[in-house]
Design a protein around this motif. Sequence first.
Motif, mmCIF file in Angstrom:
data_model
loop_
_atom_site.group_PDB
_atom_site.id
_atom_site.type_symbol
_atom_site.label_atom_id
_atom_site.label_comp_id
_atom_site.label_asym_id
_atom_site.label_seq_id
_atom_site.Cartn_x
_atom_site.Cartn_y
_atom_site.Cartn_z
ATOM 1 N N GLN A 447 -26.978 31.042 10.492
ATOM 2 C CA GLN A 447 -28.148 31.548 10.028
ATOM 3 C C GLN A 447 -28.780 30.233 9.288
ATOM 4 O O GLN A 447 -28.184 29.207 9.256
ATOM 5 N N THR A 448 -30.088 30.600 9.032
ATOM 6 C CA THR A 448 -30.782 29.678 7.909
ATOM 7 C C THR A 448 -29.881 29.164 6.727
ATOM 8 O O THR A 448 -30.033 27.811 6.558
ATOM 9 N N GLU A 449 -29.379 30.049 6.310
ATOM 10 C CA GLU A 449 -28.418 29.835 5.106
ATOM 11 C C GLU A 449 -27.166 29.026 5.486
ATOM 12 O O GLU A 449 -26.934 28.196 4.799
ATOM 13 N N THR A 450 -26.787 29.387 6.644
ATOM 14 C CA THR A 450 -25.428 28.419 6.904
ATOM 15 C C THR A 450 -25.657 27.035 7.434
ATOM 16 O O THR A 450 -24.854 26.076 7.166
ATOM 17 N N GLY A 451 -27.000 26.840 7.914
ATOM 18 C CA GLY A 451 -27.451 25.587 8.142
ATOM 19 C C GLY A 451 -27.046 24.944 9.444
ATOM 20 O O GLY A 451 -27.701 24.089 10.192
ATOM 21 N N ALA A 452 -25.959 25.490 9.996
ATOM 22 C CA ALA A 452 -25.424 25.017 11.248
ATOM 23 C C ALA A 452 -24.336 26.015 11.745
ATOM 24 O O ALA A 452 -24.039 26.942 11.128
ATOM 25 N N ILE A 453 -23.830 25.816 12.926
ATOM 26 C CA ILE A 453 -23.211 26.726 13.904
ATOM 27 C C ILE A 453 -21.722 27.090 13.016
ATOM 28 O O ILE A 453 -21.148 26.027 12.564
ATOM 29 N N MET A 454 -21.468 28.319 12.888
ATOM 30 C CA MET A 454 -20.215 28.700 12.276
ATOM 31 C C MET A 454 -19.244 29.381 13.249
ATOM 32 O O MET A 454 -18.131 29.284 13.059
ATOM 33 N N ILE A 455 -19.807 30.311 14.119
ATOM 34 C CA ILE A 455 -19.000 31.047 14.934
ATOM 35 C C ILE A 455 -19.445 30.822 16.486
ATOM 36 O O ILE A 455 -20.614 30.820 16.638
ATOM 37 N N SER A 456 -18.554 30.205 17.473
ATOM 38 C CA SER A 456 -18.946 29.844 18.654
ATOM 39 C C SER A 456 -17.626 29.684 19.500
ATOM 40 O O SER A 456 -16.765 29.184 19.038
ATOM 41 N N PRO A 457 -17.730 29.709 20.692
ATOM 42 C CA PRO A 457 -16.634 29.347 21.673
ATOM 43 C C PRO A 457 -16.607 27.838 21.512
ATOM 44 O O PRO A 457 -17.856 27.308 21.347
ATOM 45 N N LEU A 458 -15.583 27.101 21.933
ATOM 46 C CA LEU A 458 -15.542 25.827 22.175
ATOM 47 C C LEU A 458 -15.519 25.402 23.497
ATOM 48 O O LEU A 458 -14.668 25.956 24.254
#
Length: 683
Positions: A447-458
């Motif tokens: 999110q805009t608030e999280t600034g960067a990726i948080m949940i994702s496959p690697l």
Amino acid sequence: MPGYAPNATFHCIALFGRLRGRRVWINASVRLVTSDHLENLLHENRHFPPSPEFAEQANASVAMYAEAVGDRMAFWDEQAGRLSWEKRWGTTLDWSNAPFAKWFVGGRINVAVNCVDRHVADGFGDQVAIHFEGEPGDTRAITYRELQDEVSQAANALTALGIEAGDRVAIYLPMIPEAVISMLACARIGAPHSVVFGGFSAEALRSRIDDAEAKLVITSDGGYRRGAPFPLKPAVDEAVADAPTVENVLVVRRTGGEVVWTDKDVWWHELVGSQSTTHDPEYFDSEHPLFILYTSGTTGKPKGILHTSGGYLTQTSYTHNVVFDHKPGKDVYWCTADVGWITGHSYIVYGPLANRATQVLYEGTPDTPHKGRWWEIIEKYRVSILYTAPTAIRTFAKWGREIPNEFDLTSLRLLGSVGEPINPAAWIWYRNVIGGDRCPIVDTWWQTETGAIMISPLPGVTATKPGSAMDPIPGISAVVVDDEGKRVGRSEGGYLILDEPWPAMLRGIWGDNERYVEQYWSRWPDVYFAGDGAKYDREGHIWLLGRVEDVMNVSGHRISTAEVESALVSHDAIAEAAVVGANDDTTGQAIVAFVILRVHADVSEGTVEDIRSHVAKEIGPIAKPKRVMVVNELPKTRSGKIMRRLLRDVAENRSLGDVSTLADPNVMALISDGLNGPSADDD
Ligand code: WTA
């Protein structure tokens, strides 16, 4: 009846309706069912393990998960070590004043030096940083050395205009290199930027300028879109006419169109062009503000999400490296977002440039001058990593695979998605048609608030499942909880929360600490509530279900709009779908589906009924839409998010609410037209 909760209670709570880039408070009557969970109805059992070849060369490794769990602070220290610091930090995280975090305490850093100068110093001055592709077909290749020269000139120009560290600069530009250069120049002198998406109105610009008390606005005469120049400067003239804080307007000449000139205005090419190409950078505290990005709209005060320097750059650089598997000097990377959104900030400007990417920057729309423009660009620059949004993917699927099939897309090796849940059908289309069945897909939640990726496959590590963002990345803790804040079990749904601070987290709402605490940290003690619904599947992987206000409640079953949309889009005739819950005397809410048919769809009288049966088959009879409305367009924000609120107005026969954030203001009329087409009511 499974899921029926006799103790269901109604609460009237203020919810946050997200219109990406602008969010508004809405009061909604929402059924919160204690000890009941989102129905976990849709089953997806396909797995796509990484190929051995990809796994072998991957930046990410499975060991990172254990490392990060073993010593989270040491893990983040290591990630911060990707950057070049003038002075190393002491404590990794100071959370004593929660929820106001400090990361890499005492460290000193210059973000622009990290994104530009150090690559030149390392001997990569001749590497192309940006392949700019203008919509009319004009191009520019900018090397890291040229970028360093231009950022230095721009930094000198800002100083000449009296901008000092801490002063705010509003940037209102099209997708041209000067947008990136302006952001980096601000970062270089420690002046937080506030980028306002070029599609926003004078009024939206004005409220953002006022809230940040911006001293300078950087804009252009205009830009190109859909084959024609459009003006930008008139909106700025209107916005700054009586904005007391704005001292100057720096104007890039892009279209050569006529502009009204005021005494605050300065031409970019005159001022920036005449500056020295050297600039001695100053170093700033790790927590020095880097930018403000507004996410609220005309209703209520705009909400400036504040991001700072060291932690933000650490996490954007880390994620760009492991999630996109980026190899500097080898990959050609393309993120199709606009710099006016957080995705453009984190994954066009800061993450990729910190990692010495060579990237494409495209000014225009996907269908100008023809519907194959993106694929032509990929073929031309041999793009290897593509990061885009589900709405674009579904649009391309609607246009048909014949278009991308005409181009050579074999350079692609990884595909990314962001912005909303990607339906399994769109995921498979993306993988098959664009990725030639060989590219891993990373569905990235943040999110805009999280600034960067948080949940994702690697990529190279995770066996992906179409439609799932899978797991929190190493170093991040995200949990799905119930109404009481307790973690739910497998095959259960609830609310997505973040229960550990992370380096790129927002540091507050500009000028409104109270609202920051109230907005994000008050639902459950000490945890950040993201506003999204999510569920665990049978294997414990996370599926995003959209904003919580997008959850329907049909006869006590909590059903996510995303699940029903996924089922609809998996029907052969459907290109795109949006689902809302409309008030219903019998069932609480009834499911109403708005669908766009595929161009080549074989439509007959039975199609609508067939669509309804298809959903019943895919999910269960409870999810069968009561009404299916065939439309030509869906109402979307400028960044492609469907505005379900307006569809709810239509479904409930109300007059329309605020339509000012719609990308295309005519779309609601088109929907009404479309409603004259085939549709069906419940039997
Ligand atoms: C949604 C965009 C499902 C979600 C980076 C979130 C997603 C909001 C995903 C943030 C995804 C973003 N799967 N939903 N992969 N990515 N979202 O602030 O609802 O513009 O809260 O940031 O988009 O939107 P924002």
